[in-house]
Design a protein around this motif. Sequence first.
Motif, mmCIF file in Angstrom:
data_model
loop_
_atom_site.group_PDB
_atom_site.id
_atom_site.type_symbol
_atom_site.label_atom_id
_atom_site.label_comp_id
_atom_site.label_asym_id
_atom_site.label_seq_id
_atom_site.Cartn_x
_atom_site.Cartn_y
_atom_site.Cartn_z
ATOM 1 N N SER A 54 0.840 -1.195 0.000
ATOM 2 C CA SER A 54 0.000 0.000 0.000
ATOM 3 C C SER A 54 0.872 1.241 0.000
ATOM 4 N N TRP A 55 0.281 2.369 -0.408
ATOM 5 C CA TRP A 55 0.989 3.647 -0.306
ATOM 6 C C TRP A 55 1.369 3.903 1.151
ATOM 7 N N THR A 56 0.436 3.691 2.048
ATOM 8 C CA THR A 56 0.638 4.015 3.457
ATOM 9 C C THR A 56 1.826 3.280 4.045
ATOM 10 N N SER A 57 1.889 1.974 3.832
ATOM 11 C CA SER A 57 3.000 1.208 4.401
ATOM 12 C C SER A 57 4.318 1.602 3.748
ATOM 13 N N GLY A 58 4.276 1.935 2.464
ATOM 14 C CA GLY A 58 5.486 2.402 1.800
ATOM 15 C C GLY A 58 5.991 3.703 2.388
ATOM 16 N N ALA A 59 5.066 4.607 2.703
ATOM 17 C CA ALA A 59 5.460 5.882 3.299
ATOM 18 C C ALA A 59 6.007 5.696 4.708
ATOM 19 N N ILE A 60 5.384 4.818 5.477
ATOM 20 C CA ILE A 60 5.897 4.528 6.820
ATOM 21 C C ILE A 60 7.324 3.998 6.722
ATOM 22 N N MET A 61 7.542 3.070 5.800
ATOM 23 C CA MET A 61 8.876 2.494 5.658
ATOM 24 C C MET A 61 9.907 3.548 5.272
ATOM 25 N N MET A 62 9.555 4.446 4.362
ATOM 26 C CA MET A 62 10.537 5.428 3.910
ATOM 27 C C MET A 62 10.827 6.491 4.971
ATOM 28 N N LEU A 63 9.844 6.832 5.771
ATOM 29 C CA LEU A 63 10.104 7.749 6.883
ATOM 30 C C LEU A 63 10.998 7.080 7.919
ATOM 31 N N LYS A 64 10.754 5.797 8.185
ATOM 32 C CA LYS A 64 11.625 5.057 9.097
ATOM 33 C C LYS A 64 13.034 4.937 8.510
ATOM 34 N N TRP A 65 13.113 4.686 7.210
ATOM 35 C CA TRP A 65 14.411 4.608 6.526
ATOM 36 C C TRP A 65 15.211 5.892 6.742
ATOM 37 N N TYR A 81 -5.753 13.023 1.814
ATOM 38 C CA TYR A 81 -6.306 11.856 2.497
ATOM 39 C C TYR A 81 -5.532 11.628 3.798
ATOM 40 N N CYS A 82 -6.169 11.013 4.774
ATOM 41 C CA CYS A 82 -5.599 10.864 6.108
ATOM 42 C C CYS A 82 -4.262 10.132 6.134
ATOM 43 N N ALA A 83 -4.009 9.257 5.150
ATOM 44 C CA ALA A 83 -2.770 8.473 5.153
ATOM 45 C C ALA A 83 -1.537 9.358 5.129
ATOM 46 N N THR A 84 -1.650 10.555 4.521
ATOM 47 C CA THR A 84 -0.508 11.471 4.462
ATOM 48 C C THR A 84 -0.057 11.861 5.858
ATOM 49 N N ALA A 85 -0.985 11.976 6.782
ATOM 50 C CA ALA A 85 -0.647 12.298 8.176
ATOM 51 C C ALA A 85 -0.388 11.047 9.000
ATOM 52 N N LEU A 86 -1.149 9.992 8.755
ATOM 53 C CA LEU A 86 -1.026 8.795 9.588
ATOM 54 C C LEU A 86 0.350 8.145 9.465
ATOM 55 N N CYS A 87 0.955 8.195 8.283
ATOM 56 C CA CYS A 87 2.288 7.597 8.146
ATOM 57 C C CYS A 87 3.299 8.316 9.032
ATOM 58 N N TYR A 191 3.750 5.910 -5.118
ATOM 59 C CA TYR A 191 2.502 5.779 -5.867
ATOM 60 C C TYR A 191 1.566 4.812 -5.163
ATOM 61 N N SER A 192 0.280 5.000 -5.417
ATOM 62 C CA SER A 192 -0.736 4.068 -4.918
ATOM 63 C C SER A 192 -1.280 3.249 -6.083
ATOM 64 N N PHE A 193 -1.476 1.957 -5.826
ATOM 65 C CA PHE A 193 -2.130 1.073 -6.786
ATOM 66 C C PHE A 193 -3.465 0.570 -6.225
ATOM 67 N N HIS A 194 -4.100 1.392 -5.395
ATOM 68 C CA HIS A 194 -5.410 1.049 -4.851
ATOM 69 C C HIS A 194 -6.411 0.856 -5.991
ATOM 70 N N ALA A 195 -7.514 0.210 -5.705
ATOM 71 C CA ALA A 195 -8.474 -0.204 -6.733
ATOM 72 C C ALA A 195 -9.001 0.949 -7.586
ATOM 73 N N VAL A 196 -9.047 2.182 -7.050
ATOM 74 C CA VAL A 196 -9.608 3.293 -7.820
ATOM 75 C C VAL A 196 -8.555 4.083 -8.597
ATOM 76 N N LYS A 197 -7.291 3.688 -8.512
ATOM 77 C CA LYS A 197 -6.234 4.480 -9.125
ATOM 78 C C LYS A 197 -6.077 4.192 -10.623
ATOM 79 N N ASN A 198 -5.304 5.061 -11.302
ATOM 80 C CA ASN A 198 -5.103 4.929 -12.754
ATOM 81 C C ASN A 198 -4.569 3.549 -13.131
ATOM 82 N N ILE A 199 -3.640 3.052 -12.321
ATOM 83 C CA ILE A 199 -3.156 1.675 -12.424
ATOM 84 C C ILE A 199 -3.403 1.024 -11.070
ATOM 85 N N THR A 200 -3.959 -0.159 -11.069
ATOM 86 C CA THR A 200 -4.273 -0.806 -9.792
ATOM 87 C C THR A 200 -3.668 -2.202 -9.700
ATOM 88 N N THR A 201 -3.390 -2.603 -8.476
ATOM 89 C CA THR A 201 -3.048 -3.997 -8.163
ATOM 90 C C THR A 201 -4.027 -4.513 -7.110
#
Length: 412
Positions: A54-65, A81-87, A191-201
């Motif tokens: 997910s975008w969120t977990s990727g952002a958490i990882m990079m901030l920790k990095w 969206y809230c994920a920008t702050a939650l990470c 990037y996010s690949f959530h179901a509603v995005k331009n490209i999704t996984t």
Amino acid sequence: MNISFSPPFIDQNVIDEVVDTLESRWITSGPKVKALEAEMMELTGSKASVCVNSWTSGAIMMLKWFGIKAGDEVIIPAYSYCATALCVLHCGAKPVMVDISDDLTIDPAEIRKAINHQTKAIITVDIAGLPCDYQAINTLLKQPEIQEQFIPASEKQRALGRILLLADAAHSIGARYGGKSAALASDITIYSFHAVKNITTAEGGCICLNLPEQFNHEAEYGFLKVFALNGQNKDAYAKSRGANWKYDILYQGLKINMPDICAAIGLAQIRQYKDLLLPSRKHIALKYCHHFNAYSWFTAPALKDNSRESSYHIFPLRIKGISEEQRDQIIDQLVGLGIVVNVHFIPMPMLSYFKETGYRMEDYPNSYKQYACEISLPIYPQLSIEEVDYIIESVISTVQLHLGISPLKTTA
């Protein structure tokens, strides 16, 4: 008609790629993920890419990095969206919210006001697919008085020597900045690949690295792949290749790897992105603008200017002079006509958690102003000409009627 807001693009190519994964009997992280990472490097021009769940977990990882921790501050827009702050919160740090410009992206002048000795990173948000003003932000970060305030507290922070610029590109895959991929305008783009995005996984995300030359991107990629798998030095695919069962845990990592069954969906889509999916979105966005521009109540979204071009992820219709309540009534009427619409976004200070932790909406007047009059219209490749025409006609008649104007009369 019954028009959905943002269904995933599932054609025979997607189905075939997923079936190929199932028939391979390998569905977790493996060759499909590697292939998607390679496609993302090609699309974005990035030096390395890491697919995650997910975008969120990727952002958490990079901030920790980067070593973000308690006591640190990360500047973000209030309009996201809230994920920008939650990470940021998940790393123990403080999200410092600032207001936006009229184009819906973070205001560089507000960033400048918020920087202090605790500031370790800035997360920009490419709302609706439009890149932020990266030239202004990068120029700001290079100013001597700004660099003097930066106090590094980790190995990565000392290597970078300044505030980290991390782009929340959940909306902006394929966007352009300065004639190049927008991913090249920041240190890290996620990037996010959530179901509603331009490209999704279905669910997923991708971290793209464009760090300065003092960073070894191959080494950083290797570290992040291990960190994203609980810090384990061998993934399941490697362990499955013969007598290769022994592994070690090298770090206190996260479990956020993307599986092949998800990567297969995105892999089939990304191969059609430049020639089919993105042009289709652009065509619809331009058609909306062509028709709505005849009406004085329409505020055209920033889709393309001298330095930027959107990925056309969302079409943010903004109606001049209406209240939040009136906007909601227009939405209800459009839904009643069979058109599912949305709003991007409810500013975070309006949400219960953030209100309870001290954020005040009155501190972000432009975020509220833009939110109160915004309606996100359907924009995706599967929309037929008839459906787009119906959306245009319905929006015009509904807004005109709501404003007390004859449906056939323009006010431009």
